[in-house]
Structure formats: structure tokens, C-alpha cells
Design an enzyme around this catalytic site. Structure first.
Site, PDB file in Angstrom:
ATOM      1  N   CYS A  11       0.865  -1.186   0.000  1.00  0.00           N
ATOM      2  CA  CYS A  11       0.000   0.000   0.000  1.00  0.00           C
ATOM      3  C   CYS A  11       0.899   1.233   0.000  1.00  0.00           C
ATOM      4  O   CYS A  11       2.103   1.114  -0.245  1.00  0.00           O
ATOM      5  CB  CYS A  11      -0.959  -0.009   1.185  1.00  0.00           C
ATOM      6  SG  CYS A  11      -0.153   0.047   2.808  1.00  0.00           S
ATOM      7  N   ASN A  14       2.485   1.499   4.160  1.00  0.00           N
ATOM      8  CA  ASN A  14       2.782   0.247   4.904  1.00  0.00           C
ATOM      9  C   ASN A  14       2.547   0.407   6.411  1.00  0.00           C
ATOM     10  O   ASN A  14       3.269  -0.153   7.223  1.00  0.00           O
ATOM     11  CB  ASN A  14       4.218  -0.242   4.613  1.00  0.00           C
ATOM     12  CG  ASN A  14       4.517  -1.655   5.094  1.00  0.00           C
ATOM     13  OD1 ASN A  14       5.637  -1.950   5.512  1.00  0.00           O
ATOM     14  ND2 ASN A  14       3.542  -2.538   5.079  1.00  0.00           N
ATOM     15  N   CYS A  16      -1.151   0.909   7.359  1.00  0.00           N
ATOM     16  CA  CYS A  16      -2.580   0.591   7.537  1.00  0.00           C
ATOM     17  C   CYS A  16      -2.985  -0.666   6.767  1.00  0.00           C
ATOM     18  O   CYS A  16      -3.152  -1.745   7.333  1.00  0.00           O
ATOM     19  CB  CYS A  16      -3.463   1.766   7.114  1.00  0.00           C
ATOM     20  SG  CYS A  16      -3.308   3.228   8.170  1.00  0.00           S
ATOM     21  N   ARG A  17      -3.136  -0.536   5.442  1.00  0.00           N
ATOM     22  CA  ARG A  17      -3.745  -1.621   4.674  1.00  0.00           C
ATOM     23  C   ARG A  17      -2.845  -2.836   4.500  1.00  0.00           C
ATOM     24  O   ARG A  17      -3.276  -3.973   4.751  1.00  0.00           O
ATOM     25  CB  ARG A  17      -4.191  -1.084   3.304  1.00  0.00           C
ATOM     26  CG  ARG A  17      -5.336  -0.091   3.404  1.00  0.00           C
ATOM     27  CD  ARG A  17      -5.523   0.677   2.125  1.00  0.00           C
ATOM     28  NE  ARG A  17      -4.394   1.582   1.875  1.00  0.00           N
ATOM     29  CZ  ARG A  17      -4.237   2.325   0.794  1.00  0.00           C
ATOM     30  NH1 ARG A  17      -5.134   2.245  -0.172  1.00  0.00           N
ATOM     31  NH2 ARG A  17      -3.195   3.125   0.673  1.00  0.00           N
ATOM     32  N   SER A  18      -1.595  -2.618   4.065  1.00  0.00           N
ATOM     33  CA  SER A  18      -0.764  -3.805   3.775  1.00  0.00           C
ATOM     34  C   SER A  18      -0.306  -4.565   5.025  1.00  0.00           C
ATOM     35  O   SER A  18      -0.266  -5.800   4.990  1.00  0.00           O
ATOM     36  CB  SER A  18       0.398  -3.474   2.831  1.00  0.00           C
ATOM     37  OG  SER A  18       1.290  -2.542   3.373  1.00  0.00           O
ATOM     38  N   ASP A 129      -7.880   3.945   1.022  1.00  0.00           N
ATOM     39  CA  ASP A 129      -6.968   4.466   2.039  1.00  0.00           C
ATOM     40  C   ASP A 129      -7.781   4.980   3.236  1.00  0.00           C
ATOM     41  O   ASP A 129      -8.580   5.901   3.096  1.00  0.00           O
ATOM     42  CB  ASP A 129      -6.178   5.612   1.398  1.00  0.00           C
ATOM     43  CG  ASP A 129      -5.124   6.194   2.310  1.00  0.00           C
ATOM     44  OD1 ASP A 129      -5.154   5.918   3.522  1.00  0.00           O
ATOM     45  OD2 ASP A 129      -4.274   6.944   1.792  1.00  0.00           O
TER      46      ASP A 129
HETATM   47  P1  4NP Z   1      -1.626   2.868   4.089  1.00  0.00           P
HETATM   48  O1  4NP Z   1      -2.260   4.227   4.678  1.00  0.00           O
HETATM   49  O2  4NP Z   1      -1.126   3.195   2.709  1.00  0.00           O
HETATM   50  O3  4NP Z   1      -2.777   1.943   4.075  1.00  0.00           O
HETATM   51  O4  4NP Z   1      -0.517   2.467   5.045  1.00  0.00           O
HETATM   52  C1  4NP Z   1      -1.592   5.443   4.661  1.00  0.00           C
HETATM   53  C2  4NP Z   1      -0.622   5.712   5.595  1.00  0.00           C
HETATM   54  C3  4NP Z   1       0.013   6.932   5.614  1.00  0.00           C
HETATM   55  C4  4NP Z   1      -0.320   7.882   4.681  1.00  0.00           C
HETATM   56  C5  4NP Z   1      -1.265   7.621   3.731  1.00  0.00           C
HETATM   57  C6  4NP Z   1      -1.905   6.390   3.716  1.00  0.00           C
HETATM   58  N1  4NP Z   1       0.334   9.144   4.723  1.00  0.00           N
HETATM   59  O5  4NP Z   1      -0.025  10.020   3.914  1.00  0.00           O
HETATM   60  O6  4NP Z   1       1.232   9.359   5.545  1.00  0.00           O
END
Ligand code: 4NP
Length: 164
Positions: A11, A14, A16-18, A129
């Protein structure tokens, strides 16, 4: 020797989702006694959160379903990850564009797939997201990941075993 299949979930950050996909997949593989047949890891397109634990909100929602998010954020390594893993699975449109841009040859591109393609209960095209949203977004992530991991295991195991 049995061949091990290697799966990398990807994702943006790294956190939240992954890492959640990694935990859900590992829990489901364990429940089906398939742990020894797979290596499961996760990574981010960006290194913004490198070295950090998963987002606290994501951890809390995951824990309510008994998933313990233990992975530490790291960026995708190109070409190492593309050589090393058999399946590189992105969460949303931008992840897929970024992964395609990182891939350096046809073989790498052929390893790419999208998490929602394995869903059988949900008909969404992305795992959205959840970072800037509320509780419902984190719950939706887990719902989609559980559905997709079931579908992925069925796809990988369906033909050659009594998994069903
Ligand atoms: P992820 O979520 O891609 O599912 O880990 C996010 C984590 C951080 C950010 C965006 C999405 N960020 O903008 O910092």
C-alpha cells in the site's frame, strides 16, 4: 521439497492496509494449516513511515478481530522484492500504477495483482486508504481484506488440495 509461494502486500505507507493484509493472510493460513507453504510480507510505495509500527487506529480495529499487527514499515525494494516474491498485491489504483512503474521487466509486471480482484463477497475495485477517515474506513479495510484473503487462498490452494 515443497515449493513455497511468496506473497508481498503493498500500500502507500505500509502502516494501515498492507500490514493488515499481512496479518489477516497469516491468520487464515495458520487456521488452514498452510503456514509452511507461504511466505507473507508487506511493504509501502513510500518510505515516509519506514521503521514505524502500524497506525494505532488500524491496530485497534484489527485487534478487535484478533489480528495483531506486528510488522514494521518498509518501502518496496526494487528490483529485490520483484525478483524475490511470486505475488505482489496492491491495494488501490495508485498503488498499481506505482508498482507497474517500478517493475523493470515483463516477468515483474506479471507478478502484480490487485487485492480486490480476489474478493468474492464485495464488488469494490480498491481497498480505500483509511488514513484520513474515520472508524468505518478501518472496518471496511478489514472486511475487504478478509474477503480477499479467503479468495486468494482458494485461488492458490483450490486446484491442488482438499482445502475446500
Ligand atoms: P496505508 O495508509 O497506505 O494503508 O498504510 C496510509 C498511511 C500513511 C499515509 C497515507 C496512507 N500518509 O499520507 O502518511
Amino acid at each position: 521439497m515443497m515449493s513455497v509461494k511468496k506473497i508481498l502486500f503493498v500500500c502507500l505507507g505500509n502502516i494501515c492496509r498492507s500490514p493488515s493484509a499481512e496479518a489477516v493472510m497469516k491468520a487464515k493460513l495458520h487456521a488452514h494449516n498452510l503456514t509452511d507453504k507461504y511466505v507473507v510480507d508487506s511493504a509501502g510505495i513510500t518510505d515516509f513511515h519506514e521503521g514505524g509500527t502500524a497506525d494505532a487506529r488500524m491496530q485497534q480495529h484489527a485487534m478487535r478481530r484478533n489480528y495483531n499487527l506486528t510488522s514494521i514499515s518498509r518501502p518496496v525494494k526494487e528490483p529485490a522484492d520483484f525478483d524475490d516474491f511470486d505475488f505482489i498485491i496492491g491495494m488501490d489504483d495508485q498503488n498499481m500504477r506505482d508498482l507497474k512503474a517500478l517493475a523493470s521487466n515483463k516477468e515483474h509486471v506479471n507478478k502484480l495483482s490487485r487485492m480486490t480482484d480476489y474478493c468474492t463477497q464485495f464488488s469494490m475495485n480498491e481497498v480505500p486508504d483509511p488514513y484520513y477517515g474515520g472508524d468505518a474506513g478501518f472496518e471496511l479495510v478489514l472486511d475487504l481484506l478478509e474477503d480477499a484473503c479467503d479468495g486468494l487462498i482458494n485461488k492458490l490452494e483450490g486446484e491442488q488440495s482438499n482445502f475446500r
